[in-house]
Design a protein around this motif. Structure first.
Motif, short mmCIF file in Angstrom:
data_model
loop_
_atom_site.label_atom_id
_atom_site.label_comp_id
_atom_site.label_asym_id
_atom_site.label_seq_id
_atom_site.Cartn_x
_atom_site.Cartn_y
_atom_site.Cartn_z
N ILE A 100 11.94 21.79 -50.51
CA ILE A 100 13.00 21.14 -49.84
C ILE A 100 12.84 20.29 -48.88
N ALA A 131 17.05 17.16 -50.91
CA ALA A 131 18.29 17.84 -50.54
C ALA A 131 19.81 16.69 -50.06
N THR A 132 20.37 16.73 -51.26
CA THR A 132 21.73 15.92 -50.31
C THR A 132 23.08 16.68 -50.66
N LEU A 161 16.85 25.59 -60.39
CA LEU A 161 15.78 25.39 -59.70
C LEU A 161 14.75 26.48 -59.12
N ASP A 203 22.70 24.27 -58.88
CA ASP A 203 21.67 23.20 -58.75
C ASP A 203 20.60 23.95 -58.55
N LEU A 204 20.74 25.05 -57.60
CA LEU A 204 19.70 25.89 -56.84
C LEU A 204 19.30 27.20 -57.86
N VAL A 250 24.39 18.16 -53.34
CA VAL A 250 23.47 20.35 -54.15
C VAL A 250 24.70 21.22 -54.05
N PHE A 306 7.95 26.14 -54.53
CA PHE A 306 9.66 25.31 -54.23
C PHE A 306 9.03 24.49 -53.35
N THR A 317 5.99 15.35 -47.08
CA THR A 317 5.75 16.49 -48.84
C THR A 317 4.52 15.51 -49.29
N THR A 356 7.74 22.63 -57.96
CA THR A 356 9.31 22.15 -57.72
C THR A 356 9.68 21.19 -56.59
N GLU A 357 10.22 20.26 -56.52
CA GLU A 357 10.84 19.10 -55.66
C GLU A 357 11.87 19.50 -55.90
N LYS A 358 12.76 19.29 -54.84
CA LYS A 358 14.15 18.77 -54.74
C LYS A 358 14.78 18.20 -53.21
#
Length: 498
Positions: free
Chosen positions: A183, A137-138, A172, A145-146, A141, A181, A76, A133-135
């Motif tokens: 993930i 992943a769960t 996002l 959302d995406l 989701v 972006f 990350t 932008t950072e997401k």
């Protein structure tokens, strides 16, 4: 650098500004950086000859990137540093939620503004820090959302039909247009959600609830993941992996020296702690060696990995344990003892994933085993091998110390011992200081005392002395006598405090 002063589309055209895709922007800025022989990726240590060259190659190739590696391998952090390769500011049509390029708008709003206002279209400037932008992943989701969804409230408020593009609420990914972006933990994303990324990666368009919407998004994608053979919660679907052009493998530090640099860089040690608490190179190397021992331990799941965060947390605990002793004893300064490693056990137990054999032993006992193995490994770098010395025809340098304990003496090193008492106890052992002076003659008194205690722990690891675990320290005694004085369940006592 201040925000550029250009305020309208007409002024932007006159300035000679040329639009670039985000991947071209990253590529050209990287080329400039390489030509100037500038470092880039500050704070990333140990990847200079492996990960960083692969990453630069992927950027030059304009690829989307998958960083694949075990936990605690700076995946990350690497992704976040990519923003340094973006231009400091880029222009966008003021008021656009997708930050439309004034020379190449893609949204209804952007097209409408340029059509209606022409060269008077107002321009704003976006800093590179806002283009990331950072997401994480769960499993919960959603596609909405995406990517986005139809917003019925917006449709009702604006009195629009559902076929109108303006009723869409973008997710996002569209909002990351002209940016990076990320993930994190991609395998945790449900397979059906991963499928929704296909079009964006390949055809560069998006599909929302059957909308015939061609939205050529300009995004640099970076994904991070653990190897699939470890992640039992999910996996990256094959067609998606096929669309990610570059897969880059990360790794743990290859040497104690590199690992130590990372720990010293990342550990949160206050200026007051640095001044008051002396941490010798030996204890810093011991902390790193614990992680190396853990990665090779039969008790720990190798597929899970041992994060670099283990050594960082352990070092912080080590310094704090010494600080606690200093405060209790009303001392103005102190140095880290080997017995302070009792304080690092909580930092280890939460960061290792045990296999069945490890579960039988228990996390605290496994942590103590790892500390012991680290001491055993490093003793050979500072002093002769006790086993070889015992068999050698030459004089055994450890014989006086072993005989001192053999004569019925014992020693208890309690966690909170004041310095003078600690010194008195170690100096009471016949021949201990002589070993240190023989092999390391030019040391400060603190370093001497540290190595004297280190020898005791090392001899115990080589089964030359017996080391018992107390609630707040260690007790050393003769190995032979201890065999006849074992108390029932003695092996279980070391776990009591945990």
């Amino acid at each position: 650098m201040s925000t550029p002063q250009i305020k309208t589309l007409g002024e932007l055209k006159k300035s000679g500004y040329v639009s670039r895709s985000v991947k071209e922007e990253l590529r050209e800025n990287l080329i400039t950086q390489l030509q100037k022989q500038e470092g880039g990726f500050e704070g990333i240590i140990g990847y200079e000859d492996t990960v960083i060259p692969d990453l630069q190659t992927a950027i030059l190739s304009r690829h989307n990137i998958l960083l694949l590696g075990l936990r605690g391998q700076a995946k990350t952090r690497i992704a976040r540093l990519l923003i340094n390769l973006l231009d400091e500011y880029v222009p966008y049509i003021e008021g656009s939620e997708l930050y439309d390029d004034p020379l190449n708008p893609i949204s209804w709003f952007g097209h409408n503004e340029v059509t209606a206002k022409g060269d008077l279209t107002p321009i704003a400037w976006l800093h590179r820090s806002d283009r990331y932008t950072e997401k994480l992943a769960t499993p919960d989701v959603t596609v909405a959302d995406l990517i986005g969804d139809v917003d019925p409230i917006k449709a009702a408020t604006l009195k629009l039909t559902y076929s109108d593009e303006r009723v869409l609420h973008f997710g996002l990914i569209p909002r990351a247009h002209r940016g990076i972006f990320v993930i994190n933990e991609l395998p945790d994303l449900q397979a059906r959600i991963q499928v929704s990324l296909f079009n964006i990666l390949q055809e560069k368009d998006i599909q929302i609830r059957g909308f015939k919407l061609r939205l050529p998004l300009d995004i640099q994608f970076v994904f991070t993941a653990n190897p699939e053979d470890y992640t039992n919660r999910g996996s990256i679907v094959t067609p998606l992996k096929d669309r990610i052009e570059s897969q880059i493998l990360t790794h743990y530090p290859r040497s104690v020296e590199i690992s130590r640099k990372i720990t010293q860089q990342e550990a949160s040690i206050s200026p007051q702690q640095k001044v008051a608490i002396e941490a010798d190179g030996l204890v810093k190397n011991l902390i790193e060696q614990i992680a190396f021992e853990a990665r090779n331990s039969e008790y720990i799941d190798k597929k899970s990995g041992v994060s670099a965060r283990l050594t960082i947390s352990a070092y912080e605990n080590l310094i704090s344990n010494a600080e606690r002793r200093m405060i209790i004893n009303k001392e103005k300064s102190t140095f880290v003892h080997i017995s302070d490693f009792l304080g690092v056990i909580p930092a280890i137990t939460g960061k290792i994933e045990l296999v069945y054999e490890g579960e039988l032993e228990g996390p605290a006992k496994v942590a103590n085993i790892l500390v012991g193995k680290a001491i055993k490994t490093l003793l050979l770098q500072y002093f002769p091998d006790p086993e070889k010395a015992k068999k050698s025809k030459a004089k055994n340098p450890y014989i006086e110390v072993i005989n001192w304990f053999g004569n019925g003496n014992s020693l208890a090193l309690i966690d909170g011992l004041p310095l003078q008492e600690y010194k008195k106890l170690l100096n009471s052992i016949t021949g201990l200081k002589d070993i240190v002076k023989q092999f390391h003659p030019k040391l400060t008194e603190n370093q001497q005392l540290l190595l004297m205690e280190f020898i005791l722990h090392g001899l115990a690891e080589f089964s030359q002395l017996n080391k018992g675990f107390l609630d707040n320290g260690f007790a050393f005694s003769d190995m032979f006598n201890s065999l006849f004085n074992l108390q029932p369940d003695e092996d279980d006592n070391e776990d009591d405090r945990y």
